[in-house]
Design an enzyme around this catalytic site. Sequence first.
Site, PDB file in Angstrom:
ATOM      1  N   GLN A 143       3.946  -2.786  -6.753  1.00 55.51           N
ATOM      2  CA  GLN A 143       4.236  -1.497  -7.416  1.00 55.51           C
ATOM      3  C   GLN A 143       2.972  -0.667  -7.647  1.00 55.51           C
ATOM      4  OE1 GLN A 143       6.637  -2.121 -10.899  1.00 55.51           O
ATOM      5  NE2 GLN A 143       8.531  -2.064  -9.722  1.00 55.51           N
ATOM      6  N   TYR A 162      17.455   1.072  -1.357  1.00 53.31           N
ATOM      7  CA  TYR A 162      17.491   2.373  -0.683  1.00 53.31           C
ATOM      8  C   TYR A 162      18.922   2.807  -0.384  1.00 53.31           C
ATOM      9  CZ  TYR A 162      12.480   2.458   0.159  1.00 53.31           C
ATOM     10  OH  TYR A 162      11.130   2.515   0.009  1.00 53.31           O
ATOM     11  N   ASP A 184       2.034   1.392  -4.581  1.00 51.69           N
ATOM     12  CA  ASP A 184       3.114   2.174  -3.975  1.00 51.69           C
ATOM     13  C   ASP A 184       2.814   3.671  -3.993  1.00 51.69           C
ATOM     14  OD1 ASP A 184       5.460   3.366  -3.202  1.00 51.69           O
ATOM     15  OD2 ASP A 184       6.730   1.969  -4.291  1.00 51.69           O
ATOM     16  N   ARG A 196       8.611  -2.603  -1.210  1.00 55.84           N
ATOM     17  CA  ARG A 196       9.019  -2.290  -2.587  1.00 55.84           C
ATOM     18  C   ARG A 196       9.300  -3.581  -3.338  1.00 55.84           C
ATOM     19  NH1 ARG A 196      10.941   3.449  -2.544  1.00 55.84           N
ATOM     20  NH2 ARG A 196       8.966   4.372  -3.138  1.00 55.84           N
ATOM     21  N   SER A 198       5.730   6.243  -4.435  1.00 55.81           N
ATOM     22  CA  SER A 198       6.137   6.462  -5.823  1.00 55.81           C
ATOM     23  C   SER A 198       5.120   7.327  -6.566  1.00 55.81           C
ATOM     24  CB  SER A 198       6.269   5.141  -6.572  1.00 55.81           C
ATOM     25  OG  SER A 198       7.344   4.428  -6.067  1.00 55.81           O
TER      26      SER A 198
END
Length: 389
Positions: free
Chosen positions: A128, A231, A131, A123, A134
Amino acid sequence: MITIAVPAEGDKSEQRVALSPETAKKFTALGAKVRVQAGAGAGANFSDADYKQAGAKVEKGAAATVKGADIVLSVRRPSAASLKGAAKGAVLACILDPFSDKAGLAGLAKGGLKIFSMEFMPRITRAQSMDVLSSQANLAGYKAVINASAHFGRALPMMMTAAGTVPAAKVFIMGVGVAGLQAIATARRLGAVVTATDVRPSTKEQVESLAAKFIAVEDEEFKKAETSAGYAKEMSVTYKKKQAKLIAEHVQSQDIIITTALIPGRPAPELISKAMVESMKPGSIIVDLAAERGGNCAVTRADATVEYKGVSVMGNTNLAGDLAGNASSLYARNLYAFIDLMIDKEKKGQLAIDWEDDVIKGTLVARDGKLVHPMLTAKKAKTGKGGKK
Ligand code: NAD
């Protein structure tokens, strides 16, 4: 010139596909040959003609598609048998589900493939666009609210009519990561009164920015309950007790609850006990997005809707897959951004993997016949999988 192959998914219930016509075109522009199995995109409404037009070759059957391929892309983990014809040491990138069927994974690794698990994408800002957690969780959060509202025997928004007022439904989101944020936004758009909880303090502001109310025990432990990677941490027994009491009181008055709480590498925390389900009004709905990792609710069963004392508990484990068109387009883009890193830009269409790159290191699961990822080679690698099927 390298060949990228996309066979049809082995699991026929999987509607998503790892290649879109858009990414087929982009891979071709990078100097790669692209092969896709006939019908592979049907679940996402990508036709063979769309792929052909984008420059891909459409092959009949998985064997012809994979034969001699340097890179194989898929949504779920393919079987070792289906990849036999790929080039020696070929790259496989997919949503590997690396903690399940370890023997199967070891068998796949033995074939010498370079296996990458898209779920292990670090992450970091640079990654991004790659990902997959996500891109898929966002869609799942939206679909959870849509499914709940379709199943709910009442309306979500408040309506003032000549015959009287229809009250707004109360929707409670538990776990405000990517899925939870989209669930809040969707429920708000539908006019529900939305509350949300999380153990990470940074989520409070995010919840409030979406015009929902934040509910949590905000003590000293709560203020430190986030890892540097963003997290959740496992909370202490004392905190869990305090939080459970607050949540138990809140749950009684809710019409729809969407749970999304996960802690990486661990089974999903149980946030809704049987007694809490019993305290809800008949006709209420719980959608448990953590069903695949054991569920956040005590009565959840993976891939089933359980009717428990008048409350429906929905445990679909692939809600993103129900939006296969969007989910495939986004997943295919995640894969494109990832594979782009491995392709030599000077010698067009050749593989050039930088084994020191954090994105490569973070996602590499197997190489030269062996499992290499620390989360799989460490003695106490946790599964967290299994659901109450
Ligand atoms: P996730 O799927 O791991 O968990 C979902 C949510 O459940 C999290 O918000 C977590 O805090 C919460 N949770 C865990 N235990 C709980 C409990 N007992 N009670 C209530 N809630 C609980 O999370 P995610 O969607 O993957 O996102 C985690 C974080 O990573 C977010 O801050 C997100 O914005 C961030 N993120 C960063 C990147 C990036 O920089 N590339 C990409 C995606 C997400």
